[in-house]
Every structure is written in structure tokens, then in C-alpha cells.
Design a protein around this motif. Structure first.
Motif, PDB file in Angstrom:
ATOM      1  N   VAL A  77      43.171  52.505  46.518  1.00 20.71           N
ATOM      2  CA  VAL A  77      43.329  52.419  45.070  1.00 20.71           C
ATOM      3  C   VAL A  77      42.086  53.055  44.459  1.00 20.71           C
ATOM      4  N   PRO A  78      42.265  54.071  43.618  1.00 17.08           N
ATOM      5  CA  PRO A  78      41.058  54.672  43.040  1.00 17.08           C
ATOM      6  C   PRO A  78      40.384  53.680  42.110  1.00 17.08           C
ATOM      7  N   MET A  79      39.059  53.556  42.224  1.00 16.25           N
ATOM      8  CA  MET A  79      38.333  52.692  41.320  1.00 16.25           C
ATOM      9  C   MET A  79      37.332  53.548  40.556  1.00 16.25           C
TER      10      MET A  79
ATOM     11  N   GLU B  76      41.559  48.858  57.703  1.00 13.97           N
ATOM     12  CA  GLU B  76      40.221  48.807  57.097  1.00 13.97           C
ATOM     13  C   GLU B  76      40.306  48.960  55.581  1.00 13.97           C
ATOM     14  N   ARG B  77      41.243  49.778  55.128  1.00 14.27           N
ATOM     15  CA  ARG B  77      41.379  49.983  53.671  1.00 14.27           C
ATOM     16  C   ARG B  77      41.910  48.720  52.993  1.00 14.27           C
ATOM     17  N   GLN B  78      42.825  48.018  53.705  1.00  7.45           N
ATOM     18  CA  GLN B  78      43.340  46.755  53.166  1.00  7.45           C
ATOM     19  C   GLN B  78      42.205  45.736  53.038  1.00  7.45           C
ATOM     20  N   GLN B  79      41.340  45.708  54.075  1.00  9.31           N
ATOM     21  CA  GLN B  79      40.209  44.774  54.044  1.00  9.31           C
ATOM     22  C   GLN B  79      39.313  45.080  52.848  1.00  9.31           C
ATOM     23  N   ARG B  80      39.121  46.354  52.608  1.00 14.74           N
ATOM     24  CA  ARG B  80      38.251  46.767  51.505  1.00 14.74           C
ATOM     25  C   ARG B  80      38.825  46.302  50.165  1.00 14.74           C
ATOM     26  N   LEU B  81      40.152  46.461  50.061  1.00 25.69           N
ATOM     27  CA  LEU B  81      40.821  46.066  48.830  1.00 25.69           C
ATOM     28  C   LEU B  81      40.692  44.557  48.622  1.00 25.69           C
ATOM     29  N   ALA B  82      40.845  43.799  49.727  1.00 27.86           N
ATOM     30  CA  ALA B  82      40.741  42.339  49.629  1.00 27.86           C
ATOM     31  C   ALA B  82      39.348  41.947  49.128  1.00 27.86           C
ATOM     32  N   ILE B  83      38.325  42.643  49.626  1.00 30.54           N
ATOM     33  CA  ILE B  83      36.952  42.339  49.197  1.00 30.54           C
ATOM     34  C   ILE B  83      36.798  42.661  47.713  1.00 30.54           C
ATOM     35  N   ALA B  84      37.367  43.806  47.305  1.00 26.74           N
ATOM     36  CA  ALA B  84      37.258  44.195  45.890  1.00 26.74           C
ATOM     37  C   ALA B  84      37.928  43.150  45.002  1.00 26.74           C
ATOM     38  N   TYR B  85      39.081  42.612  45.441  1.00 27.27           N
ATOM     39  CA  TYR B  85      39.781  41.606  44.635  1.00 27.27           C
ATOM     40  C   TYR B  85      38.984  40.306  44.567  1.00 27.27           C
ATOM     41  N   GLU B  86      38.382  39.932  45.703  1.00 30.84           N
ATOM     42  CA  GLU B  86      37.574  38.696  45.718  1.00 30.84           C
ATOM     43  C   GLU B  86      36.414  38.836  44.708  1.00 30.84           C
ATOM     44  N   MET B  87      35.795  40.007  44.760  1.00 25.19           N
ATOM     45  CA  MET B  87      34.689  40.250  43.843  1.00 25.19           C
ATOM     46  C   MET B  87      35.196  40.249  42.388  1.00 25.19           C
TER      47      MET B  87
ATOM     48  N   ALA C  63      37.696  38.640  41.120  1.00 27.88           N
ATOM     49  CA  ALA C  63      37.999  37.289  40.649  1.00 27.88           C
ATOM     50  C   ALA C  63      36.703  36.586  40.232  1.00 27.88           C
ATOM     51  N   ALA C  64      35.654  36.750  41.047  1.00 27.93           N
ATOM     52  CA  ALA C  64      34.377  36.090  40.730  1.00 27.93           C
ATOM     53  C   ALA C  64      33.809  36.631  39.422  1.00 27.93           C
ATOM     54  N   PHE C  65      33.919  37.940  39.226  1.00 30.61           N
ATOM     55  CA  PHE C  65      33.363  38.522  38.001  1.00 30.61           C
ATOM     56  C   PHE C  65      34.220  38.214  36.768  1.00 30.61           C
ATOM     57  N   LYS C  66      35.521  38.010  36.999  1.00 30.29           N
ATOM     58  CA  LYS C  66      36.394  37.641  35.879  1.00 30.29           C
ATOM     59  C   LYS C  66      35.913  36.294  35.318  1.00 30.29           C
ATOM     60  N   GLU C  67      35.585  35.378  36.222  1.00 24.51           N
ATOM     61  CA  GLU C  67      35.095  34.056  35.815  1.00 24.51           C
ATOM     62  C   GLU C  67      33.808  34.185  35.000  1.00 24.51           C
ATOM     63  N   LEU C  68      32.923  35.013  35.541  1.00 21.52           N
ATOM     64  CA  LEU C  68      31.623  35.224  34.887  1.00 21.52           C
ATOM     65  C   LEU C  68      31.828  35.842  33.490  1.00 21.52           C
ATOM     66  N   TRP C  69      32.719  36.797  33.471  1.00 23.26           N
ATOM     67  CA  TRP C  69      33.058  37.509  32.228  1.00 23.26           C
ATOM     68  C   TRP C  69      33.550  36.534  31.167  1.00 23.26           C
ATOM     69  N   ASP C  70      34.484  35.636  31.582  1.00 30.00           N
ATOM     70  CA  ASP C  70      35.039  34.672  30.626  1.00 30.00           C
ATOM     71  C   ASP C  70      33.933  33.782  30.067  1.00 30.00           C
ATOM     72  N   ARG C  71      33.009  33.379  30.940  1.00 36.53           N
ATOM     73  CA  ARG C  71      31.910  32.531  30.485  1.00 36.53           C
ATOM     74  C   ARG C  71      31.021  33.268  29.486  1.00 36.53           C
TER      75      ARG C  71
ATOM     76  N   MET D 282      36.121  47.282  36.685  1.00 36.29           N
ATOM     77  CA  MET D 282      35.822  46.872  38.072  1.00 36.29           C
ATOM     78  C   MET D 282      35.019  47.948  38.802  1.00 36.29           C
ATOM     79  N   GLY D 283      35.441  49.201  38.604  1.00 33.90           N
ATOM     80  CA  GLY D 283      34.748  50.311  39.260  1.00 33.90           C
ATOM     81  C   GLY D 283      33.282  50.353  38.840  1.00 33.90           C
ATOM     82  N   ASN D 284      33.034  50.135  37.559  1.00 32.62           N
ATOM     83  CA  ASN D 284      31.651  50.188  37.073  1.00 32.62           C
ATOM     84  C   ASN D 284      30.824  49.007  37.566  1.00 32.62           C
ATOM     85  N   LEU D 285      31.464  47.853  37.713  1.00 30.81           N
ATOM     86  CA  LEU D 285      30.741  46.706  38.286  1.00 30.81           C
ATOM     87  C   LEU D 285      30.335  47.029  39.724  1.00 30.81           C
ATOM     88  N   ILE D 286      31.295  47.574  40.466  1.00 31.23           N
ATOM     89  CA  ILE D 286      30.985  47.922  41.869  1.00 31.23           C
ATOM     90  C   ILE D 286      29.849  48.942  41.890  1.00 31.23           C
ATOM     91  N   LEU D 287      29.934  49.916  41.000  1.00 27.51           N
ATOM     92  CA  LEU D 287      28.877  50.938  40.953  1.00 27.51           C
ATOM     93  C   LEU D 287      27.504  50.310  40.724  1.00 27.51           C
TER      94      LEU D 287
END
Ligand code: HEM
Length: 418
Positions: free
Chosen positions: A95-97, A195-206, A208-216, A245-250
Motif C-alpha cells: 500500500v503506498p504511504m 513480509e509485506r503483510q507483516q509490514r502492513l500489520a505493523i503500520a496499522y498497529e502504529m 491505531a496508537a497514533f489515532k488515540e494520541l491524535w484524539d487526545r 500516516m505516511g508523514n508520521l512514519i517519515l
């Protein structure tokens, strides 16, 4: 970034400087010297990443970076590392980010503006006292006269703390930032669909955590951390979820390996040049510490290259470049360009022009976090001086196996008081 899985060429081309083993084994200097002397703009016809151009001297790199319309950073063409391929090669599970380091104007300009204020001179100055205090605390927690891993105990710890503060991320969970960043930033190991699926799972986990932070943060406006600053920015309302999300990862990946590896280079580099270390031990002038910081960045160059892609057929210093050609800008080599940095393989802490290095790039994409990174490394140098501490490296470090992130995985050291 799209990736085409290719086999490495059967015969080794000594001038193919994208080969990971050259960096893992610290053997990149000689082929780069040859390229600078014999062919500073060089076409490598075959590599694990397909054909690409290498630019290895100082001025041509500045030239390419000054022409972003012709030499694009866009993720659609394959982005900023020699490994990437254009969107037409997107594989299943990829998935392009989009992130602004991999965009061209005008999108780049608008999105960079959302975060740049967090890295300005006054914000960086606000971080100074805390940076010095954290650096002191970590140094005071280290054993003197006993072996330990400098990368793990010092470089990773201090960098993780820096990221947690920039994002105002929950302190006890800060190590997640490093784990995500290590996983998402490793460009060499996302080859299979699994490996790409694993990467995507990590991106989603991250995510979700940042969504929480964002809401706060959204409920508690007016703060100085990166997410609050992005939230308050006008351009934010035009950013898609993927772009956010892409910019957060960056921001996490951009600050992580780079700052970490500059701190490890302080230990390794000065151990290689004890007469230079002695200068810093004898003279605690803050200006010398700052100059040494620039020199260590030059010598290490924590990102060995950035890549651009030609958007049209063009000429580069007499070489015919075709539309979609990949062009690797080897900062690691330009920072040893004999015509700018004589005796560049050596660290010289009082080198006159150390601050001219290209470790942060050049032009519109020049590192937005440079001031913050400089502060971290200078704090380390000065706090080591204050404690009269010296690092002795006990064995050759284990290095990163890649031609992009240029650094160290493990380094056994011992601290000594002088
Ligand atoms: C861009 C190096 C620390 C965030 C860059 C570029 C380089 C670089 C070479 C690309 C420049 C170009 O394409 O011309 C480094 C080094 C660092 C460091 C060597 C540490 C010693 C940081 C930190 C952060 C950060 C601490 C943030 C937390 C970024 C971002 C960009 C960037 C967001 C994209 C800028 C743009 O495209 O406009 N960095 N960086 N970097 N860096 Fe850093």
C-alpha cells in the motif's frame, strides 16, 4: 514504495556501490574513490535494484538536488532510495504511504510546512535543557570499566527518548516507536508477500496508537509537540489519512536510525582517531564541540544516499539521462570528495569547513530535523567532556546490511575516565 523482487546479478560489478555487503563490511570507500576519480556520474547497468546512475562528487549532487522538477523525489516514480520502483510495479499487499520526503512541489511544500515549525530555532532551543538533562541521566546510568553495547544502551535509548518527546508519546511505551521504526524503515527485507503483510500489520498497529494520541491532542489544543503542530496547520485539512500516516512514519523513521547512528559514530569514529579525541579531551570550548559534531556527521553520513528519478530525457554534465532513470546521490562519497574535504577519510575535529557536509542533503528536501539532530549529538559530546569520559571500542561493530541507512547494529565498548 513499490518493490520489484530481482536476483542480484551473477557477476559482481566492483562499481555497483548499491551492494549491501560493501556497507556491512565497511568496504565502500575504495569503489567510491574510484568512481569519484574515474566516473563521477556513472551508469551501473545491472544491480539487485535494476540499472541506476551513481553521482559521487559534491557539486553534481547539489546540481541535481537544485532541480526537483527534472529530478523527482516522488513515490510515484519509486521514491527516495535506489531500491524503490514506480507505482506501476506495486505488488499485492503493498500500500503506498505517501510522505512528503517522497513528494515534489507543490505537495511537498505544503506538507513540509505542517511540521517545519516544530523544528525551528526557538522550538529547538526549548529542547536544549531537557536534552542535556536526558543525556546526563543516560550517561550516569552506564557502567565505567565494564563492557556493554553502546548502540543499545546509549544510541537507541537517547534517540527513542528524543522521539517520545517530539511526539509527546506515552513515556513508558516509547520503545514501541523504535520497534515500529526499525520494522518500517528496513528497505532490504520486504521482499515476499508475507513480509509485506507483516509490514502492513505493523503500520496499522502504529496507526491505531497514533489515532488515540491524535484524539487526545485534538481535545487539548495549543501544545508544542509534532502532532499538535500538525493538527493546528492549515495544510492538514487537505491531507488524506494515508498521507497523515505516511508523514508520521517519515518523522519517526527519519529521526530514528539517523540520530542513532550519528551517536554510534561518535564512539567508533573517535576511537579510530585517538589524536582527535585527545583534542576534545583537552579543550572543552563549546565551539569545538559543535565543529566536532559537524565533522562526525560528515565522516559517518548516516544516510549513504538519496535517490531521484528523471522526469524527462535530460543531460547531466555531458551524460544522457533518460526519463525514469534512477539516480543515486551518494552523500557518503560527496562528503569525502577530495576537492572539498582534503584527507576526508580522517576525522579532524577542528576541520575548517566541516559544516559544509551534505549529510542532511541539500535544497528543498534538506533535513527538516537537522537542528534537533545537531542538538542531540552536541549534547552527547559536551556531557562526555563534562564527565571526563572516554569510550573505547572493544571489537569491530556489527554494521547495517544496506546501502541506505549507514550505521551500526551492535558495538561493544568500555567507558574509561581520563
Ligand atoms: C530529510 C538526514 C535527523 C526528519 C532528510 C534527508 C537527509 C536526512 C539526507 C533528505 C535530504 C534530501 O533529500 O535532500 C538526516 C540525518 C539525521 C537526520 C543525517 C541525523 C543525524 C532527522 C530527525 C528528524 C528528521 C531528528 C525528525 C525527527 C526528516 C524529514 C525529512 C528529512 C521529515 C524530509 C524533508 C523534506 O523532504 O523536505 N534527513 N536526518 N531527520 N529528515 Fe532527516
Amino acid at each position: 514504495m513499490a518493490t520489484v523482487i530481482r536476483e542480484a546479478p551473477e557477476t559482481v560489478n566492483p562499481l555497483d556501490v548499491s551492494r549491501a555487503e560493501l556497507w556491512r563490511e565497511d568496504r565502500w570507500q575504495e569503489p567510491m574513490r574510484r568512481l569519484r576519480a574515474e566516473s563521477p556520474i556513472h551508469y551501473c547497468e545491472d544491480s539487485k535494484f535494476g540499472p541506476y546512475w551513481s553521482v559521487t562528487t559534491y557539486k553534481p549532487i547539489q546540481h541535481v538536488e537544485a532541480l526537483p522538477k527534472i529530478f523527482s523525489s516522488s513515490w510515484e516514480y519509486g521514491g527516495i532510495t535506489v531500491a524503490g520502483d514506480g507505482v506501476e510495479h506495486l505488488q499485492e499487499g503493498e500500500v503506498p504511504m505517501p510522505m512528503f520526503i517522497a513528494m515534489d512541489p507543490p505537495q511537498h511544500t505544503a506538507q513540509r510546512r505542517t511540521v517545519a515549525p516544530a523544528f525551528g530555532p526557538s522550538e529547538t532551543e526549548r529542547m536544549r535543557a531537557d536534552t542535556l538533562k536526558r543525556t546526563s541521566d543516560v550517561l550516569d546510568s552506564l557502567p565505567v570499566g565494564e563492557p556493554f553495547d553502546w548502540v543499545e544502551k546509549l544510541s537507541i535509548e537517547l534517540t527513542t527518548q528524543m522521539l517520545a518527546i517530539l511526539f509527546d508519546f506515552p513515556w513508558e511505551e516509547r520503545h514501541k516507536l523504535t520497534a515500529w521504526s526499525d520494522a518500517l524503515g528496513d528497505i532490504e527485507s520486504f521482499n515476499t508477500a508475507e513480509e509485506r503483510q507483516q509490514r502492513l500489520a505493523i503500520a496499522y498497529e502504529m496507526g491505531a496508537a497514533f489515532k488515540e494520541l491524535w484524539d487526545r491532542k485534538a481535545q487539548n489544543p495549543g501544545q508544542h509537540d509534532l502532532i499538535s503542530i500538525m493538527l493546528q496547520s492549515d495544510a492538514m485539512s487537505h491531507m488524506s489519512h494515508e498521507e497523515f500516516m505516511g508523514n508520521l512514519i517519515l518523522l519517526i523513521v527519519g529521526g530514528n536510525d539517523t540520530t542513532r547512528n550519528s551517536m554510534s559514530a561518535y564512539a567508533y569514529g573517535l576511537h579510530q582517531f585517538p589524536e582527535e579525541r585527545a583534542k576534545l579531551e583537552a579543550n572543552h570550548d563549546p565551539d569545538l564541540a559543535v565543529n566536532a559534531m559537524h565533522e562526525i556527521l560528515r565522516w559517518q553520513t548516516p544516510l549513504a544516499h538519496m535517490r531521484r528519478t528523471a522526469t524527462e530525457d535530460t543531460e547531466l554534465f555531458g551524460h544522457q539521462i533518460r526519463k525514469r532513470d534512477k539516480i543515486a546521490l551518494w552523500y557518503a562519497s560527496a562528503n569525502r570528495d577530495e576537492s572539498v574535504f582534503p584527507d576526508g577519510d580522517r576525522i579532524i575535529v577542528d576541520r575548517e569547513n566541516a559544516r559544509r557536509h551534505l549529510a542532511f542533503g541539500y535544497g528543498i528536501h534538506r533535513c527538516v530535523g537537522a537542528r534537533v539532530a545537531e542538538l542531540q549529538l552536541t549534547a552527547l559530546i559536551s556531557e562526555m567532556q563534562k564527565r571526563r569520559l572516554r569510550v573505547n571500542v572493544l571489537a569491530e561493530p556489527e554494521r547495517v546490511n544496506a546501502c541506505f541507512v549507514h550505521g551500526y547494529r551492535h558495538m561493544q565498548v568500555e567507558l574509561e575516565r581520563y
